[in-house]
Design an enzyme around this catalytic site. Sequence first.
Site, mmCIF file in Angstrom:
data_model
loop_
_atom_site.group_PDB
_atom_site.id
_atom_site.type_symbol
_atom_site.label_atom_id
_atom_site.label_comp_id
_atom_site.label_asym_id
_atom_site.label_seq_id
_atom_site.Cartn_x
_atom_site.Cartn_y
_atom_site.Cartn_z
ATOM 1 N N TYR A 58 0.755 -1.281 -0.168
ATOM 2 C CA TYR A 58 0.189 0.106 -0.021
ATOM 3 C C TYR A 58 1.036 1.262 0.060
ATOM 4 O O TYR A 58 1.553 1.612 0.902
ATOM 5 C CB TYR A 58 -0.993 -0.033 1.115
ATOM 6 C CG TYR A 58 -2.006 -1.269 1.384
ATOM 7 C CD1 TYR A 58 -2.142 -1.908 0.133
ATOM 8 C CD2 TYR A 58 -2.442 -1.156 2.513
ATOM 9 C CE1 TYR A 58 -3.007 -2.932 0.260
ATOM 10 C CE2 TYR A 58 -3.430 -2.613 2.687
ATOM 11 C CZ TYR A 58 -3.732 -3.218 1.400
ATOM 12 O OH TYR A 58 -4.620 -4.345 1.557
ATOM 13 N N HIS A 127 -0.368 -11.995 0.908
ATOM 14 C CA HIS A 127 -1.273 -11.168 0.450
ATOM 15 C C HIS A 127 -2.104 -11.816 -0.764
ATOM 16 O O HIS A 127 -3.239 -11.700 -1.172
ATOM 17 C CB HIS A 127 -0.647 -9.883 -0.098
ATOM 18 C CG HIS A 127 -1.472 -8.852 -0.224
ATOM 19 N ND1 HIS A 127 -1.118 -7.477 -0.312
ATOM 20 C CD2 HIS A 127 -2.977 -8.707 -0.242
ATOM 21 C CE1 HIS A 127 -2.279 -6.629 -0.360
ATOM 22 N NE2 HIS A 127 -3.213 -7.316 -0.163
ATOM 23 N N SER A 206 -12.971 -4.398 1.876
ATOM 24 C CA SER A 206 -13.955 -3.638 0.961
ATOM 25 C C SER A 206 -15.429 -4.291 1.417
ATOM 26 O O SER A 206 -16.136 -4.458 0.339
ATOM 27 C CB SER A 206 -13.634 -3.965 -0.485
ATOM 28 O OG SER A 206 -12.565 -3.472 -0.818
ATOM 29 N N PRO A 207 -16.068 -4.202 2.610
ATOM 30 C CA PRO A 207 -17.268 -4.653 3.041
ATOM 31 C C PRO A 207 -18.367 -3.636 2.438
ATOM 32 O O PRO A 207 -19.509 -3.853 2.482
ATOM 33 C CB PRO A 207 -17.385 -5.092 4.311
ATOM 34 C CG PRO A 207 -16.221 -3.890 4.973
ATOM 35 C CD PRO A 207 -15.222 -3.727 3.850
ATOM 36 N N GLY A 209 -18.018 -2.409 -0.625
ATOM 37 C CA GLY A 209 -18.117 -2.395 -2.155
ATOM 38 C C GLY A 209 -17.660 -1.349 -2.456
ATOM 39 O O GLY A 209 -17.863 -0.666 -3.657
ATOM 40 N N ARG A 210 -16.142 -1.188 -1.994
ATOM 41 C CA ARG A 210 -15.109 -0.100 -2.403
ATOM 42 C C ARG A 210 -15.927 1.239 -2.517
ATOM 43 O O ARG A 210 -15.717 2.131 -3.315
ATOM 44 C CB ARG A 210 -14.784 -0.641 -3.996
ATOM 45 C CG ARG A 210 -13.926 -1.779 -3.859
ATOM 46 C CD ARG A 210 -13.296 -2.209 -4.971
ATOM 47 N NE ARG A 210 -12.656 -3.395 -5.199
ATOM 48 C CZ ARG A 210 -11.428 -3.567 -4.776
ATOM 49 N NH1 ARG A 210 -10.758 -2.677 -4.075
ATOM 50 N NH2 ARG A 210 -10.906 -4.835 -4.524
ATOM 51 N N PHE A 212 -19.148 1.821 -3.039
ATOM 52 C CA PHE A 212 -20.186 2.030 -3.614
ATOM 53 C C PHE A 212 -21.500 1.860 -2.924
ATOM 54 O O PHE A 212 -22.707 2.344 -2.979
ATOM 55 C CB PHE A 212 -20.458 0.934 -4.981
ATOM 56 C CG PHE A 212 -21.220 1.069 -6.280
ATOM 57 C CD1 PHE A 212 -20.483 1.263 -7.149
ATOM 58 C CD2 PHE A 212 -22.612 1.333 -6.080
ATOM 59 C CE1 PHE A 212 -21.166 1.553 -8.587
ATOM 60 C CE2 PHE A 212 -23.619 1.509 -7.351
ATOM 61 C CZ PHE A 212 -22.667 1.665 -8.416
#
Length: 330
Positions: A58, A127, A206-207, A209-210, A212
């Site tokens: 990252y 990863h 990402s729970p 949805g990034r 969204f």
Amino acid sequence: MSLPQRALGRSGLTVSALGLGCMGMSQSYGPGDDIESIATIHRALDLGVTFLDTADVYGPYVNEELVGRAIAGRRDEVVLATKFGIVLDPADPLARGFDASPAYVRASIDGSLRRLGVDHVDLYYLHRVDPKTPIEDTIGTMAELVRAGKVRYLGLSEAAAESIRRAHAVHPIAALQSEWSLWSRDVEGDIVGTCRELGIGLVPYSPLGRGFLTGAITSPDDFTDGDYRRHSPRFQGEAFQRNLELVETVRELAAGKGATASQLALAWALARGDDVVPIPGTKRHRYLEENVAALDVTLTAAELELLDAIVPTGDRYPDMSFVEGVSPAR
């Protein structure tokens, strides 16, 4: 302040029921703000969100340094997780390779410990599975790190069921971190079943949805030039419009419960089981506080059934070979 705790499978590792993903503080989602990000991490610790997630890739590297500065003087409050094994191509920011060779394992942990400013990490993830290196060799070397006191527990990320079994046979795996949300259901079935059979905890990244599923994104124009989502199939063309319709379902149900769309999406993830610990990412403390309040949202069986019917359109990544054992969407 303390939050409810959850055990990651049968490993013995207990963490706050909600974690904090730190990636977006340094990459993928527009410009960063280190001052605000560090304040967000401090606020997370104050609220009892003590499970922090980062990775060497990252930034690259700068996110571990950021997290290290944030936890300085508060190390004993943190369950610290980082990852290794993805190698970036300096000439192409979208190109990624893998290295999980024994030499790379040893070099990676030493680099992470130095950047984080700690003498050990609590949870060390591979990863991505490296197809060039037998996973037994990778996990065997990671197990050496446990014996050396540099790592407490081992984890995998985006691994297929067969790889999970092979890894766990070498050394107990505490957690699998994979994308899992209302609109990312690839892990359901064989992968989740394997983890539960073996007593491995589940850490959805990402729970939301990034982003969204927050309901805040209404157009591809909402993304800055440096935003990863500009390249994601789910955020483009017809897929974007169809996925907006799914988000509207989430928003309507959330409004009826006096909750936000984000809180509903997190409540759904938390309801997957007591061995599930989502790690929503944010770089702003106001969204952190909103996410923590999701722990107070309860969903009925009928509401869960309605949400379970959501099926997104489009692949998660432009190249799905980046994820082991998952076929591209049809």
